[in-house]
Structure formats: C-alpha cells, structure tokens
Design an enzyme around this catalytic site. Structure first.
Site, PDB file in Angstrom:
ATOM      1  N   ASP A  96      22.894  38.186  33.055  1.00 36.23           N
ATOM      2  CA  ASP A  96      24.075  38.524  34.254  1.00 36.23           C
ATOM      3  C   ASP A  96      24.006  40.115  34.470  1.00 36.23           C
ATOM      4  O   ASP A  96      24.071  40.888  33.766  1.00 36.23           O
ATOM      5  CB  ASP A  96      25.175  38.207  33.204  1.00 36.23           C
ATOM      6  CG  ASP A  96      26.183  37.484  34.256  1.00 36.23           C
ATOM      7  OD1 ASP A  96      26.381  38.049  35.459  1.00 36.23           O
ATOM      8  OD2 ASP A  96      26.764  36.461  33.957  1.00 36.23           O
ATOM      9  N   ASP A 197      26.441  39.222  39.334  1.00 34.74           N
ATOM     10  CA  ASP A 197      28.015  39.153  39.465  1.00 34.74           C
ATOM     11  C   ASP A 197      28.878  39.714  40.804  1.00 34.74           C
ATOM     12  O   ASP A 197      28.276  40.716  40.988  1.00 34.74           O
ATOM     13  CB  ASP A 197      28.793  39.806  38.008  1.00 34.74           C
ATOM     14  CG  ASP A 197      30.096  39.747  38.019  1.00 34.74           C
ATOM     15  OD1 ASP A 197      30.613  38.496  37.783  1.00 34.74           O
ATOM     16  OD2 ASP A 197      30.917  40.904  38.016  1.00 34.74           O
ATOM     17  N   HIS A 313      32.147  30.035  33.342  1.00 40.71           N
ATOM     18  CA  HIS A 313      32.796  30.866  32.478  1.00 40.71           C
ATOM     19  C   HIS A 313      34.022  31.200  32.979  1.00 40.71           C
ATOM     20  O   HIS A 313      35.078  31.538  32.384  1.00 40.71           O
ATOM     21  CB  HIS A 313      32.188  31.797  31.872  1.00 40.71           C
ATOM     22  CG  HIS A 313      31.941  32.990  32.757  1.00 40.71           C
ATOM     23  ND1 HIS A 313      30.766  32.497  33.941  1.00 40.71           N
ATOM     24  CD2 HIS A 313      32.338  34.112  33.371  1.00 40.71           C
ATOM     25  CE1 HIS A 313      30.729  33.706  34.712  1.00 40.71           C
ATOM     26  NE2 HIS A 313      31.812  34.627  34.386  1.00 40.71           N
TER      27      HIS A 313
END
Length: 539
Positions: A96, A197, A313
C-alpha cells in the site's frame, strides 16, 4: 496479456487478520501462518494495507518511515519472509503506497517544521495566513479545515486528512525522487506492485483549491512509470474517488504508461443522498447500480481495465449494507460474489468477505476506534444532530465495520488472538468463521473458491464482452458475457422476495455453471427466482 488481468486479489488488513504473539494486534508472522488458507482459496496476490513504521494516528496510513516495518507488525526480516513464503505459493504481495501525505513524525516533516529555511521546508505545503486566518477554505476529509497553524514559524501547513498527516509537496522534484527511490527499494525486494492510496490528490494545487485530478497529475504518474514501475512486471491500482470512465482511461490506457487500473467508487456512493456526505443515507436503487456498473463494464473498452470490488478497509460489509445478514445471509453473500466475479476486470476480495463477515453495530461512541467516525460524531453532535441518528450513520457506513478481527474459528476471540484484541470481535464469530466454512462444501468460502477457478479456467470471464439485459424486473440484475462462440448469462435477484422472470428467447437451459440455490437447469420461459438467488448458465 498481463498476469493481473486474470488475477484475483485478496486484501489483508494486517492489524485484524491474525495475531501470532498474543498482543491483540495482527502481524506479519500471523499472515505467514495463514498463507495455506489463502492458497486454498486460490487468490493470486495479497494487497497488504500499510505495514510501514507509523505512530498509527490513522491505522498505518500515516507513515513515519517507508523503509521500516511497524514494530507491532514485526521486522523487515518478517516482511522478507512473507514475500518469500507467498512467492512459494505463487502469491504476490502488493504494498500500500501512501505518498499523498506522511506522518507528522516522519523525519522530513520534523525537519520541515524547524524553520522556513530548512532544506526540507518545501517537502510539504506551507502558506502564510491571510488576514490572520487560514489561507483558504479547503476542508479535511476527516472534518474541519485542511490547514493547521504552526506557532513556531507563523505559517499554516496543509493536511487533507488528519492534522497528523501533512501533505507532501509533489511540485518539489526532490520529493518525487525520494518517492521513486523508496518504490524501487520495495520493487527490488520482489513485491508484486502497489495499491496507491488517494493517488488522484498528489497533483493538488492548494492555492486554487484543486485537490483531485490536478493538471500535473498525469505528468507525475508517467514520471513514476519511467523511474520505477515501468521496469517491472507489476500490478498498480490507484485509489481515485472522483474518477469517471474518461478520467480512468487517462490512468489505465496501456499506451499512456501510467497505472494498470484504478478503483472507482461511483457505485459505492449510491446509498448516500445526492450532494451530501457519505453519512447521509438513502436506500439503494438497484436500477442505479445496474446503470453504473454496466457503464464501467463497457466504457473502458481496450483503453483501461476495471477493478471489481464491494468491500475494503474503508467500507462497510456489503452483505450487511445491501444484502441480508440475517435470514438470507449465505444466499445474499454468494449473490454478491457471483454477480461481481463474473464481470470483466480484476476482482478484489476483502478479508472475511469470503466467509460472509458482517457489520457489528455499536451503541456508544466509546466503542468506536476509527478517527473519521469519531471526528464526525463530535462535529455533528455540536451542530445539533441526535446521538441516535449519528450512531445509525456510523453503524451503516463507519470504517470499523470492516476492521473487526478476522473470524477463524469458534473459540475465544474467534482464533484471532490469545490476548485482548485491539478492536472488538463480532460476537457472531460462533456461527460465521473459517473453520465452519471449510467444513461445509456448500459454504460461502467454496462459492468464492469456485468463482476464482472459473476465472482461471475460462477466457470468457476475463476477456468476454459485457451486455446488460434490461428487459427484467427492477430488482433483477442480469447480464451476458460473450467471447468467441461462447455466451454466459448471469442473473441475480437483489431482493428478499421471490420474483418472476420471462425471457422465452433463452428458453430451457441445462448447463448451470454456478448457483447459490440447488439448480440443475433453468427455464427462462417462466422462471421464479428465490430471494437473493444468483446463478450463471451457459447459453
């Protein structure tokens, strides 16, 4: 053809997946212990939510050192072992990449804060006050102004998220070079790619209040490709909240040398009131969902690639959100799986989705860990919302719903930890867990396993054209996949009521590929669909 076009990705949220040492927090050794389970499921790659060193203001999305592992999760040796052990099972590790912002404890920001003439000052976005106030009216995603005042230097710094997540200044070439060096560090270790992200924010122009899709964004991504990912055979997926199909093509058209694909979230916003925040709820209209998903299935053509997902998430559990997590729990969980996994694109499974994990409603703010939910609660309470109304929004949409520990078995703390878990375990683990799923050949797990097999074995699932069937009741989502001489029909009933389907052109079909009810044949001359029934047939 790229390996990621036939892949199925499994997202692990490390804090909640498996604790190996009894401290109540999941860790890298815990993930290694569960690799055989993921191999059995059949997935191609693990997308690992951040495991970098972090003070954990936003559960690891605030990074203080990109080339160190959070001590709670283990060591760099553990990380190397995870990459190696996964590789032995033909599973790649997707990291990530959080490079829109860092933690305020990152050495760059610690230096940047020291003075206006510090060499690191320009690594972040600093501005003078205007009339003694914030430079402009930009807002943080986590409530309040996006500007925070620094007493020492008399300037404001920008944070599009928490005050402890200052935004990097991508206009600074040195910042970009630091990011490329860090990415190459991980690529050299053998990771299979990056989930990026809020990557659409790195081209921001703060003085014009432009956040997403700034004018230099694609220049930066093409530079990233040249300096890092273009030298490797890896998957890259950008988190792009504001993407339209036209914008998505800019990121993912192979000719442009940027990313493999993006996460678009248009379908995810369908149960919020128009023009309002995600907390302002409205009922899902199935027709809207059909239109949005089929648009994305057809609009990209060969100039882009879809990522397919219901959960992650940041999102509530789909079986609780749009399905039925009580009476028709298994049926609706399988319905979402069948509907999504037979579409064109790369599917993403979020941990626990494959066993039907559900939301866990709470009754008080003290039970909530998520910074976004907590901030919203206090902000709305202050302007007169009722506590009950705010909690209803959090129980429907809050991020803790996805973050409760993975439910492995019917023992204390669901087999996640021998200690005290960092976040409450959903009490329904006694019935909903991996062990129970593996013991039942008709379980949600085996439905997911079969769908993954179908993708690997049938080119039609990967490459087939998509065609929405519109002549059906509103609550029925039906589409065709066509490839060479093959046609598959996929049907899903989105409701708790039976509904009748009449499509005489298709007639009687005896070739049922997969279904969530006992079905050996389908008669489209007059077909009664059970609640949340879904199946695929070969036409």
């Amino acid at each position: 053809m790229k390996w990621w076009q036939t892949a199925v990705i499994y997202q692990v949220y490390p804090r909640s997946f498996q604790d190996s040492d009894g401290d109540g927090i999941g860790d890298l050794k815990g993930i290694i212990q569960r690799l055989d389970y993921l191999e059995k499921l059949g997935i191609t790659a693990i997308w690992l939510s951040p495991v970098f060193q972090s003070p954990n203001d936003d559960n690891g999305y605030d990074i203080s050192d990109y080339q160190a592992i959070m001590t709670e999760f283990g060591t760099m040796d553990d990380m190397d072992e995870l990459i190696e052990q996964a590789d032995q099972r033909n599973i790649k590790i997707i990291m990530d990449l959080v490079v829109n912002h860092t933690s305020d404890e990152h050495k760059w920001f610690v230096e940047s804060r020291k003075s206006k003439d510090n060499p690191y000052r320009d690594y972040y976005v600093w501005r003078d006050p205007i009339n003694g106030e914030e430079p402009n009216s930009m807002r943080s995603t986590f409530s309040g102004s996006a500007w925070d005042y620094d007493e020492e230097s008399g300037q404001y710094f920008l944070h599009l998220f928490s005050k402890r997540q200052p935004d990097l200044n991508w206009e600074n070439e040195k910042v970009r070079q630091e990011v490329w060096d860090m990415m190459n560090f991980w690529l050299h270790k053998g990771v299979g790619g990056f989930r990026m992200d809020v990557i659409d924010l790195v081209g921001k122009i703060p003085d014009e209040e432009i956040t997403g899709n700034g004018p230099k964004l694609h220049d930066y991504l093409q530079e990233m490709y040249r300096e890092t990912i273009g030298k490797y055979d890896v998957l890259t997926v950008g988190e792009t909240w504001g993407a339209t199909p036209e914008i998505a093509k800019l990121y993912s058209d192979p000719k442009r040398n940027e990313l493999s694909m993006v996460f678009q979230f248009e379908h995810i916003g369908l149960d919020q009131e128009n023009g309002k925040e995600k907390w302002d709820l409205k009922a899902l209209e199935v027709n809207e969902l059909k239109q949005v998903l089929s648009k994305w299935q057809t609009a990209l053509g060969n100039e882009g690639w879809n990522s397919l997902f219901w959960n992650n998430h940041d999102l509530p559990r789909i079986v609780s959100r749009w399905g039925n997590d009580s009476t028709y729990h298994a049926e609706s969980a399988k319905m979402f799986a069948i509907l999504l996994h037979l579409m064109k694109g790369t599917p993403y499974i979020y941990q626990g989705e494959e066993i039907g994990m559900t939301n866990y409603p709470v009754s008080d703010i003290s039970e909530i860990n998520d910074i976004e939910s907590v901030n919203m609660y206090h902000e709305r309470l202050a302007i007169g919302y009722e506590k009950k109304e705010i909690l209803a929004s959090i129980n429907a949409k809050g991020r803790d719903n996805a973050r409760t520990p993975m439910q492995w078995e019917n023992t204390e703390n669901a087999g996640f930890t021998t200690g005290s878990p960092w976040l409450h375990v959903n009490p329904n683990y006694r019935g909903i867990n991996v062990k129970a799923n593996l013991a039942d050949s008709n379980s949600i797990f085996f439905c997911y396993q079969r769908l993954i097999e179908l993708r690997k074995e049938n080119p039609i699932v990967v490459w087939g054209d998509f065609e929405l069937v519109s002549d059906v009741p509103e609550q029925v989502f039906m589409y065709l996949r066509k490839y060479e001489d093959d046609t598959w029909a996929v049907v899903a009933n989105f409701g708790a009521e039976e509904t009748t389907l009449r499509l005489p052109d298709l007639g009687q079909i005896d070739d049922v590929i997969i279904s969530n009810y006992e079905r050996t044949s389908v008669n489209f001359n007059q077909l009664t669909l059970n609640p949340y029934e879904a199946f695929a047939v070969k036409v």
